[in-house]
Scaffold this motif. Structure first.
Motif, PDB file in Angstrom:
ATOM      1  N   GLY A  62      91.534  20.438 -47.092  1.00 37.25           N
ATOM      2  CA  GLY A  62      91.662  21.218 -48.316  1.00 37.25           C
ATOM      3  C   GLY A  62      92.989  21.937 -48.433  1.00 37.25           C
ATOM      4  O   GLY A  62      93.512  22.125 -49.538  1.00 37.25           O
ATOM      5  N   GLN A  63      93.561  22.317 -47.298  1.00 30.80           N
ATOM      6  CA  GLN A  63      94.833  23.045 -47.332  1.00 30.80           C
ATOM      7  C   GLN A  63      95.957  22.211 -47.949  1.00 30.80           C
ATOM      8  O   GLN A  63      96.879  22.758 -48.569  1.00 30.80           O
ATOM      9  N   VAL A  64      95.889  20.897 -47.800  1.00 32.09           N
ATOM     10  CA  VAL A  64      96.915  20.031 -48.368  1.00 32.09           C
ATOM     11  C   VAL A  64      96.909  20.134 -49.892  1.00 32.09           C
ATOM     12  O   VAL A  64      97.957  20.232 -50.533  1.00 32.09           O
ATOM     13  N   VAL A  65      95.715  20.144 -50.479  1.00 35.24           N
ATOM     14  CA  VAL A  65      95.606  20.247 -51.936  1.00 35.24           C
ATOM     15  C   VAL A  65      96.022  21.641 -52.398  1.00 35.24           C
ATOM     16  O   VAL A  65      96.659  21.800 -53.442  1.00 35.24           O
ATOM     17  N   VAL A  66      95.666  22.669 -51.621  1.00 38.00           N
ATOM     18  CA  VAL A  66      96.108  24.030 -51.947  1.00 38.00           C
ATOM     19  C   VAL A  66      97.630  24.090 -51.983  1.00 38.00           C
ATOM     20  O   VAL A  66      98.230  24.673 -52.901  1.00 38.00           O
ATOM     21  N   ALA A 102     100.302  36.487 -57.287  1.00 42.68           N
ATOM     22  CA  ALA A 102      99.012  37.137 -57.532  1.00 42.68           C
ATOM     23  C   ALA A 102      98.003  36.154 -58.119  1.00 42.68           C
ATOM     24  O   ALA A 102      96.837  36.105 -57.697  1.00 42.68           O
ATOM     25  N   VAL A 103      98.431  35.368 -59.103  1.00 39.46           N
ATOM     26  CA  VAL A 103      97.528  34.398 -59.727  1.00 39.46           C
ATOM     27  C   VAL A 103      97.117  33.329 -58.727  1.00 39.46           C
ATOM     28  O   VAL A 103      95.935  32.962 -58.625  1.00 39.46           O
ATOM     29  N   LEU A 104      98.079  32.829 -57.973  1.00 41.87           N
ATOM     30  CA  LEU A 104      97.773  31.821 -56.960  1.00 41.87           C
ATOM     31  C   LEU A 104      96.808  32.369 -55.918  1.00 41.87           C
ATOM     32  O   LEU A 104      95.849  31.690 -55.520  1.00 41.87           O
ATOM     33  N   THR A 105      97.034  33.599 -55.479  1.00 42.95           N
ATOM     34  CA  THR A 105      96.156  34.222 -54.494  1.00 42.95           C
ATOM     35  C   THR A 105      94.732  34.353 -55.032  1.00 42.95           C
ATOM     36  O   THR A 105      93.763  34.043 -54.325  1.00 42.95           O
ATOM     37  N   ALA A 106      94.594  34.797 -56.263  1.00 44.79           N
ATOM     38  CA  ALA A 106      93.264  34.981 -56.850  1.00 44.79           C
ATOM     39  C   ALA A 106      92.516  33.660 -56.958  1.00 44.79           C
ATOM     40  O   ALA A 106      91.327  33.568 -56.586  1.00 44.79           O
ATOM     41  N   VAL A 107      93.196  32.628 -57.453  1.00 46.78           N
ATOM     42  CA  VAL A 107      92.546  31.325 -57.606  1.00 46.78           C
ATOM     43  C   VAL A 107      92.158  30.745 -56.252  1.00 46.78           C
ATOM     44  O   VAL A 107      91.055  30.208 -56.079  1.00 46.78           O
ATOM     45  N   THR A 108      93.043  30.854 -55.279  1.00 46.50           N
ATOM     46  CA  THR A 108      92.760  30.310 -53.948  1.00 46.50           C
ATOM     47  C   THR A 108      91.652  31.093 -53.253  1.00 46.50           C
ATOM     48  O   THR A 108      90.829  30.505 -52.536  1.00 46.50           O
ATOM     49  N   LEU A 109      91.624  32.408 -53.453  1.00 42.07           N
ATOM     50  CA  LEU A 109      90.551  33.217 -52.867  1.00 42.07           C
ATOM     51  C   LEU A 109      89.190  32.762 -53.374  1.00 42.07           C
ATOM     52  O   LEU A 109      88.239  32.586 -52.591  1.00 42.07           O
ATOM     53  N   VAL A 110      89.082  32.556 -54.675  1.00 42.21           N
ATOM     54  CA  VAL A 110      87.802  32.149 -55.257  1.00 42.21           C
ATOM     55  C   VAL A 110      87.420  30.747 -54.781  1.00 42.21           C
ATOM     56  O   VAL A 110      86.302  30.519 -54.295  1.00 42.21           O
ATOM     57  N   THR A 111      88.353  29.811 -54.925  1.00 42.61           N
ATOM     58  CA  THR A 111      88.073  28.432 -54.520  1.00 42.61           C
ATOM     59  C   THR A 111      87.791  28.330 -53.022  1.00 42.61           C
ATOM     60  O   THR A 111      86.856  27.647 -52.595  1.00 42.61           O
ATOM     61  N   GLY A 112      88.605  29.012 -52.221  1.00 42.27           N
ATOM     62  CA  GLY A 112      88.431  28.972 -50.774  1.00 42.27           C
ATOM     63  C   GLY A 112      87.116  29.584 -50.334  1.00 42.27           C
ATOM     64  O   GLY A 112      86.436  29.050 -49.453  1.00 42.27           O
ATOM     65  N   THR A 113      86.734  30.698 -50.952  1.00 43.09           N
ATOM     66  CA  THR A 113      85.478  31.359 -50.584  1.00 43.09           C
ATOM     67  C   THR A 113      84.284  30.460 -50.874  1.00 43.09           C
ATOM     68  O   THR A 113      83.384  30.294 -50.035  1.00 43.09           O
ATOM     69  N   ILE A 114      84.261  29.868 -52.065  1.00 41.96           N
ATOM     70  CA  ILE A 114      83.156  28.978 -52.420  1.00 41.96           C
ATOM     71  C   ILE A 114      83.107  27.773 -51.481  1.00 41.96           C
ATOM     72  O   ILE A 114      82.030  27.373 -51.013  1.00 41.96           O
ATOM     73  N   SER A 115      84.261  27.216 -51.180  1.00 41.49           N
ATOM     74  CA  SER A 115      84.319  26.033 -50.315  1.00 41.49           C
ATOM     75  C   SER A 115      83.848  26.349 -48.900  1.00 41.49           C
ATOM     76  O   SER A 115      83.076  25.587 -48.300  1.00 41.49           O
ATOM     77  N   VAL A 116      84.305  27.472 -48.360  1.00 40.03           N
ATOM     78  CA  VAL A 116      83.939  27.853 -46.994  1.00 40.03           C
ATOM     79  C   VAL A 116      82.449  28.177 -46.898  1.00 40.03           C
ATOM     80  O   VAL A 116      81.763  27.744 -45.963  1.00 40.03           O
ATOM     81  N   ALA A 152      84.919  32.494 -41.144  1.00 41.69           N
ATOM     82  CA  ALA A 152      84.817  32.284 -42.587  1.00 41.69           C
ATOM     83  C   ALA A 152      85.906  33.046 -43.332  1.00 41.69           C
ATOM     84  O   ALA A 152      86.634  32.479 -44.156  1.00 41.69           O
ATOM     85  N   VAL A 153      86.029  34.333 -43.041  1.00 42.28           N
ATOM     86  CA  VAL A 153      87.050  35.157 -43.705  1.00 42.28           C
ATOM     87  C   VAL A 153      88.441  34.647 -43.374  1.00 42.28           C
ATOM     88  O   VAL A 153      89.318  34.519 -44.246  1.00 42.28           O
ATOM     89  N   GLY A 154      88.658  34.322 -42.100  1.00 42.89           N
ATOM     90  CA  GLY A 154      89.957  33.833 -41.675  1.00 42.89           C
ATOM     91  C   GLY A 154      90.335  32.515 -42.331  1.00 42.89           C
ATOM     92  O   GLY A 154      91.502  32.294 -42.668  1.00 42.89           O
ATOM     93  N   SER A 155      89.354  31.639 -42.540  1.00 40.44           N
ATOM     94  CA  SER A 155      89.630  30.350 -43.177  1.00 40.44           C
ATOM     95  C   SER A 155      90.079  30.533 -44.621  1.00 40.44           C
ATOM     96  O   SER A 155      91.000  29.859 -45.096  1.00 40.44           O
ATOM     97  N   VAL A 156      89.424  31.462 -45.327  1.00 36.56           N
ATOM     98  CA  VAL A 156      89.819  31.737 -46.712  1.00 36.56           C
ATOM     99  C   VAL A 156      91.228  32.323 -46.752  1.00 36.56           C
ATOM    100  O   VAL A 156      92.074  31.910 -47.563  1.00 36.56           O
ATOM    101  N   LEU A 157      91.501  33.286 -45.875  1.00 35.68           N
ATOM    102  CA  LEU A 157      92.841  33.879 -45.829  1.00 35.68           C
ATOM    103  C   LEU A 157      93.894  32.846 -45.452  1.00 35.68           C
ATOM    104  O   LEU A 157      95.014  32.871 -45.961  1.00 35.68           O
ATOM    105  N   TYR A 158      93.531  31.941 -44.569  1.00 34.91           N
ATOM    106  CA  TYR A 158      94.452  30.875 -44.166  1.00 34.91           C
ATOM    107  C   TYR A 158      94.842  30.026 -45.370  1.00 34.91           C
ATOM    108  O   TYR A 158      96.031  29.717 -45.569  1.00 34.91           O
ATOM    109  N   LEU A 159      93.872  29.649 -46.190  1.00 32.92           N
ATOM    110  CA  LEU A 159      94.164  28.855 -47.381  1.00 32.92           C
ATOM    111  C   LEU A 159      95.082  29.609 -48.336  1.00 32.92           C
ATOM    112  O   LEU A 159      95.997  29.027 -48.930  1.00 32.92           O
ATOM    113  N   VAL A 160      94.838  30.907 -48.480  1.00 32.24           N
ATOM    114  CA  VAL A 160      95.696  31.722 -49.348  1.00 32.24           C
ATOM    115  C   VAL A 160      97.125  31.723 -48.824  1.00 32.24           C
ATOM    116  O   VAL A 160      98.092  31.549 -49.594  1.00 32.24           O
ATOM    117  N   LEU A 161      97.283  31.912 -47.538  1.00 28.89           N
ATOM    118  CA  LEU A 161      98.624  31.960 -46.943  1.00 28.89           C
ATOM    119  C   LEU A 161      99.344  30.618 -47.048  1.00 28.89           C
ATOM    120  O   LEU A 161     100.560  30.578 -47.282  1.00 28.89           O
TER     121      LEU A 161
END
Length: 258
Positions: A62-66, A102-116, A152-161
């Motif tokens: 998933g990180q590749v698509v992010v 900010a927009v990228l972070t918000a979108v990735t947080l939502v998508t990453g959280t649901i995915s994880v 779980a939390v770390g995986s979402v933060l990883y995707l954001v980063l």
């Protein structure tokens, strides 16, 4: 800043490709995680498997698509010439950088959280039938378990980063294909080099500075002491990569013409 953020959100959501790519983050993360969970087995106590990390394997895909979404957020504007319009409407270039981030972070947080969460839910349902039982020393996956919550939390933060890393690189090089190549190289070249190097100390150092290896250490819940770098320290390494990329990208954004 508020208007700039609204403009970035409008640009992101009105591009149909971004919607499909965001859906792809979810689909790939969950599908790969589910496939690994359904094909992994633990037939005896002490099998050494890490059920949490197995369920979250899809994050690596998933990180590749992010990263692609993040790169296109800036790269497409340079490619079409729209960046000139953006900078004319918002002359303060650091505001442009912050609003995109900010927009990228918000979108990735939502998508990453649901995915994880979906990946862990599938693991919780599937893995007991694959030998990950109390008899073999495993409890059902639960966010009430601190290591699983950290993963779980770390995986979402990883995707954001990773997204912010991609955005910074795209702002620096101003070309989508080149930026995607650079980000993928940063993610996957270090682990390959670590496998090719014979010296164990150099292997460990390469793993410690690799965004992929260091960052995904946060998913580990079994054998944490054997990791080349601690879970949160590894996530800190990815944060440094992301901050560095944004700093370079932001500096060049301010210094160059659109």
């Amino acid at each position: 800043m508020k208007r700039a953020g609204r403009a970035e959100w409008t640009k992101l959501r009105t591009d149909a490709s971004n919607g499909w790519l965001t859906l792809g983050v979810f689909a790939l993360t969950v599908a790969v995680g589910a496939a690994v969970a359904m094909t992994s087995r633990c037939d005896a106590t002490g099998c050494g498997a890490d059920p949490t990390r197995l369920s979250l394997t899809g994050v690596m895909v998933g990180q590749v698509v992010v990263a692609i979404v993040a790169v296109l957020m800036a790269g497409n504007e340079y490619g079409t010439g729209m960046m000139l319009t953006t900078l004319t409407a918002v002359p303060r270039r650091l505001t442009v950088l912050c609003s995109k981030s900010a927009v990228l972070t918000a979108v990735t947080l939502v998508t990453g959280t649901i995915s994880v969460l979906a990946s862990l839910l599938i693991g919780r349902l599937v893995q007991p039938g694959r030998g990950f039982t109390r008899e073999h020393g495993f409890r059902a996956l639960s966010l009430a378990d601190e290591p699983t919550l950290r993963a779980a939390v770390g995986s979402v933060l990883y995707l954001v980063l990773i997204g912010l890393l991609g955005l910074g690189v795209a702002l620096a090089v101003r070309h989508s294909a080149t930026a995607i190549g650079i980000v993928l190289a940063l993610l996957f070249v270090f682990p390959i080099l670590a496998q090719l190097v014979a010296d164990p100390d150099w292997q460990r150092h390469l793993q410690q500075i690799s965004p992929l290896t260091a960052g995904l250490a946060v998913q580990t819940t079994v054998g944490v002491d054997d990791l080349p770098i601690g879970p949160w320290q590894g996530l800190g390494v990815v944060a440094l990569w992301a901050v560095g990329a944004l700093a370079v990208g932001g500096r060049l954004l301010c210094a160059r013409d659109a």
